[in-house]
Scaffold this motif. Structure first.
Motif, PDB file in Angstrom:
ATOM      1  N   PHE A   1     -18.030  40.651  24.294  1.00 40.97           N
ATOM      2  CA  PHE A   1     -16.988  39.641  24.481  1.00 40.97           C
ATOM      3  C   PHE A   1     -16.532  39.211  23.092  1.00 40.97           C
ATOM      4  CE2 PHE A   1     -15.389  35.331  24.501  1.00 40.97           C
ATOM      5  CZ  PHE A   1     -14.488  35.345  25.545  1.00 40.97           C
ATOM      6  N   THR A   2     -15.224  39.268  22.853  1.00 38.26           N
ATOM      7  CA  THR A   2     -14.689  38.895  21.553  1.00 38.26           C
ATOM      8  C   THR A   2     -13.371  38.160  21.735  1.00 38.26           C
ATOM      9  OG1 THR A   2     -14.131  39.732  19.332  1.00 38.26           O
ATOM     10  CG2 THR A   2     -13.522  41.125  21.226  1.00 38.26           C
ATOM     11  N   PHE A   3     -12.931  37.464  20.709  1.00 36.45           N
ATOM     12  CA  PHE A   3     -11.757  36.608  20.827  1.00 36.45           C
ATOM     13  C   PHE A   3     -11.083  36.452  19.477  1.00 36.45           C
ATOM     14  CE2 PHE A   3     -15.405  34.113  19.720  1.00 36.45           C
ATOM     15  CZ  PHE A   3     -14.964  33.097  18.874  1.00 36.45           C
ATOM     16  N   ASP A   4      -9.766  36.192  19.512  1.00 37.36           N
ATOM     17  CA  ASP A   4      -9.054  35.831  18.290  1.00 37.36           C
ATOM     18  C   ASP A   4      -9.360  34.367  18.004  1.00 37.36           C
ATOM     19  OD1 ASP A   4      -8.026  38.345  18.099  1.00 37.36           O
ATOM     20  OD2 ASP A   4      -5.935  37.786  18.466  1.00 37.36           O
ATOM     21  N   GLN A   5      -9.926  34.129  16.836  1.00 41.92           N
ATOM     22  CA  GLN A   5     -10.375  32.785  16.518  1.00 41.92           C
ATOM     23  C   GLN A   5      -9.218  31.788  16.490  1.00 41.92           C
ATOM     24  OE1 GLN A   5     -13.633  31.687  13.998  1.00 41.92           O
ATOM     25  NE2 GLN A   5     -13.635  33.733  13.086  1.00 41.92           N
ATOM     26  N   ARG A   6      -9.565  30.536  16.660  1.00 41.20           N
ATOM     27  CA  ARG A   6      -8.614  29.431  16.516  1.00 41.20           C
ATOM     28  C   ARG A   6      -7.841  29.606  15.199  1.00 41.20           C
ATOM     29  NH1 ARG A   6      -8.908  24.068  18.277  1.00 41.20           N
ATOM     30  NH2 ARG A   6     -10.832  24.657  19.353  1.00 41.20           N
ATOM     31  N   SER A   7      -6.517  29.582  15.303  1.00 44.56           N
ATOM     32  CA  SER A   7      -5.620  29.660  14.141  1.00 44.56           C
ATOM     33  C   SER A   7      -5.513  31.047  13.525  1.00 44.56           C
ATOM     34  CB  SER A   7      -6.022  28.649  13.062  1.00 44.56           C
ATOM     35  OG  SER A   7      -5.914  27.330  13.562  1.00 44.56           O
ATOM     36  N   PHE A   8      -5.994  32.083  14.244  1.00 49.22           N
ATOM     37  CA  PHE A   8      -5.844  33.447  13.753  1.00 49.22           C
ATOM     38  C   PHE A   8      -5.410  34.363  14.901  1.00 49.22           C
ATOM     39  CE2 PHE A   8      -8.987  31.658  10.765  1.00 49.22           C
ATOM     40  CZ  PHE A   8      -8.303  31.874   9.581  1.00 49.22           C
ATOM     41  N   GLY A   9      -4.902  35.548  14.531  1.00 48.61           N
ATOM     42  CA  GLY A   9      -4.545  36.552  15.518  1.00 48.61           C
ATOM     43  C   GLY A   9      -3.580  36.034  16.567  1.00 48.61           C
TER      44      GLY A   9
ATOM     45  N   ALA B   1      -2.123  25.052  17.460  1.00 50.42           N
ATOM     46  CA  ALA B   1      -2.766  26.281  16.994  1.00 50.42           C
ATOM     47  C   ALA B   1      -1.945  26.957  15.902  1.00 50.42           C
ATOM     48  CB  ALA B   1      -2.972  27.235  18.167  1.00 50.42           C
ATOM     49  N   LEU B   2      -1.807  26.301  14.760  1.00 54.43           N
ATOM     50  CA  LEU B   2      -1.033  26.851  13.659  1.00 54.43           C
ATOM     51  C   LEU B   2      -1.900  27.774  12.807  1.00 54.43           C
ATOM     52  CD1 LEU B   2       0.926  23.631  12.638  1.00 54.43           C
ATOM     53  CD2 LEU B   2       1.700  25.522  14.076  1.00 54.43           C
ATOM     54  N   TYR B   3      -1.285  28.833  12.294  1.00 55.21           N
ATOM     55  CA  TYR B   3      -2.043  29.885  11.622  1.00 55.21           C
ATOM     56  C   TYR B   3      -2.790  29.342  10.399  1.00 55.21           C
ATOM     57  CZ  TYR B   3      -3.345  34.607  10.372  1.00 55.21           C
ATOM     58  OH  TYR B   3      -4.068  35.742  10.130  1.00 55.21           O
TER      59      TYR B   3
ATOM     60  N   PHE C   1      -7.156  30.802  24.127  1.00 49.35           N
ATOM     61  CA  PHE C   1      -7.654  31.877  23.270  1.00 49.35           C
ATOM     62  C   PHE C   1      -7.353  33.246  23.873  1.00 49.35           C
ATOM     63  CE2 PHE C   1     -10.086  28.297  21.867  1.00 49.35           C
ATOM     64  CZ  PHE C   1     -10.445  28.546  20.557  1.00 49.35           C
ATOM     65  N   TYR C   2      -6.919  34.164  23.006  1.00 47.45           N
ATOM     66  CA  TYR C   2      -6.814  35.561  23.407  1.00 47.45           C
ATOM     67  C   TYR C   2      -8.200  36.181  23.332  1.00 47.45           C
ATOM     68  CZ  TYR C   2      -5.845  40.551  23.285  1.00 47.45           C
ATOM     69  OH  TYR C   2      -5.861  41.894  23.559  1.00 47.45           O
ATOM     70  N   THR C   3      -8.644  36.824  24.425  1.00 44.55           N
ATOM     71  CA  THR C   3      -9.989  37.387  24.481  1.00 44.55           C
ATOM     72  C   THR C   3      -9.970  38.827  24.977  1.00 44.55           C
ATOM     73  OG1 THR C   3     -10.505  36.800  26.789  1.00 44.55           O
ATOM     74  CG2 THR C   3     -10.804  35.072  25.126  1.00 44.55           C
ATOM     75  N   ARG C   4     -11.010  39.552  24.611  1.00 43.70           N
ATOM     76  CA  ARG C   4     -11.233  40.908  25.117  1.00 43.70           C
ATOM     77  C   ARG C   4     -12.677  41.049  25.572  1.00 43.70           C
ATOM     78  NH1 ARG C   4      -8.372  45.795  21.673  1.00 43.70           N
ATOM     79  NH2 ARG C   4      -6.202  45.096  21.890  1.00 43.70           N
TER      80      ARG C   4
ATOM     81  N   ASP D   1       0.878  34.239  19.150  1.00 43.81           N
ATOM     82  CA  ASP D   1       1.613  34.529  20.379  1.00 43.81           C
ATOM     83  C   ASP D   1       2.504  33.355  20.749  1.00 43.81           C
ATOM     84  OD1 ASP D   1       1.858  34.440  23.483  1.00 43.81           O
ATOM     85  OD2 ASP D   1       1.342  36.507  23.022  1.00 43.81           O
ATOM     86  N   ALA D   2       3.797  33.591  20.825  1.00 46.00           N
ATOM     87  CA  ALA D   2       4.775  32.509  21.011  1.00 46.00           C
ATOM     88  C   ALA D   2       4.560  31.753  22.316  1.00 46.00           C
ATOM     89  CB  ALA D   2       6.190  33.074  20.959  1.00 46.00           C
TER      90      ALA D   2
END
Length: 324
Positions: free
Chosen positions: A69-77, A92-94, A25-28, A82-83
């Motif tokens: 704390f936040t994150f791009d949800q599964r299958s989004f963002g 993890a398909l969109y 997961f991408y997180t911030r 991100d390749a």
């Protein structure tokens, strides 16, 4: 970026973190600064969105003493797009996800934040689809989430929650979608949204329409769970709300995407000892992007509510609140 923001370009740290079933997961994280952290919040974005869209708002939260704390949800963002990371997480398909997976992911990150900030009360907040997921998180009869994960929360904030659409989907379309979600759950459909219905700020609306990380599409299972889950919140899940769990609902009165009336109906049905409904007159779906002082009012209302409950919990500010 909003020029009125009190945050700085380096106000957050980003990281790729492992989540449930090996998904990356991408997180911030927006650490509270310059004041000591008095609360932490796990924020869940909406359908086809991503966490970077809330940079101004989360910078405001951090400046007021709430670590985000936040994150791009599964299958989004970026979690889906991100390749390099997709190579590590081929599933993890969109747009291909479900409420069960999403609720499990939220539980994972609630535990992560509670472990990282043991001295702080932790809140759960979501917008639109994320708002409905936040409401659903504390009303499940079975896992996910586990009961102890729900007990970790100091309160829930739902922003323009996707309980019902402002213009409901025709019953025959809902029925057909429900049936097909069993037959072809991973079939992805395009679900266009008029960007002018998001806010009264044309610059922000245009940025949304040109954002390469926003793809308006989702799988049949994802869409059916989102629509059906919201309907069930209003129909009977509200009965499972823990009486001691504080609730704040924020909604623009002129939202053209998610129904303010459904939010109010849910609020009225919930038997919470501490609950508040904040309406923003004339506001559209994304109140946190509305001009003329409304987004600032939104930031003040939401952070003020969390900090008041954090104070009542007896927590004490300690640096950024994290483990050393």
């Amino acid at each position: 970026m909003d020029t009125a923001s009190t945050s700085t370009p380096d106000a957050f740290t980003e990281a790729w973190l492992p989540g449930p079933d090996g998904t990356s997961f991408y997180t911030r994280t927006y650490a509270s600064a310059p004041c000591p952290a008095r609360a932490a919040v796990v924020f869940v974005h909406g359908f086809s969105g991503h966490c970077a869209r809330y940079e101004w708002m989360h910078g405001e939260y951090a400046a007021r003493g709430v670590t985000v704390f936040t994150f791009d949800q599964r299958s989004f963002g970026r979690t889906a797009l991100d390749a390099e990371e997709r190579a590590r997480t081929p599933g993890a398909l969109y747009g291909r996800t479900s409420w069960r997976e999403q609720l499990g992911d939220i539980e994972w990150w609630v535990r992560h934040v509670k472990d990282r900030y043991p001295g702080l009360p932790v809140f759960l907040m979501g917008h639109s689809m994320g708002g409905a997921l936040a409401l659903a998180f504390v009303t499940r009869k079975s896992a996910p989430p586990s009961a102890d994960a729900v007990e970790m929360l100091a309160g829930v904030v739902a922003s323009s929650p996707f309980i019902l659409r402002t213009k409901p989907t025709a019953w025959h379309v809902r029925w057909a979608g429900w049936l097909l979600s069993f037959v072809m759950p991973n079939l992805v459909l395009h679900t266009p949204i008029n960007p002018n219905n998001l806010s009264h700020d044309p610059v922000k609306n245009e940025a949304n329409s040109k954002d390469p990380r926003i793809l308006h599409k989702g799988s049949l299972r994802c869409l059916d769970d989102m629509l059906g889950g919201g309907e069930n919140l209003l129909r009977y899940d509200h009965k499972q709300w823990p009486k001691a769990m504080p609730l704040l609902i924020l909604h623009g009165s002129a939202d053209r995407i998610t129904s303010p009336k459904a939010s109010r109906d849910f609020f009225d049905k919930v038997e919470a000892e501490d609950k508040e409904y904040k309406v923003f007159e004339g506001g559209y779906h994304e109140v946190m992007r509305e001009p003329n002082g409304m987004k600032e009012e939104y930031a003040e209302a939401s952070t003020g509510w969390m900090l008041e409950r954090a104070q009542n919990s007896g927590s004490r500010p300690v640096g950024d609140g994290s483990k050393l």
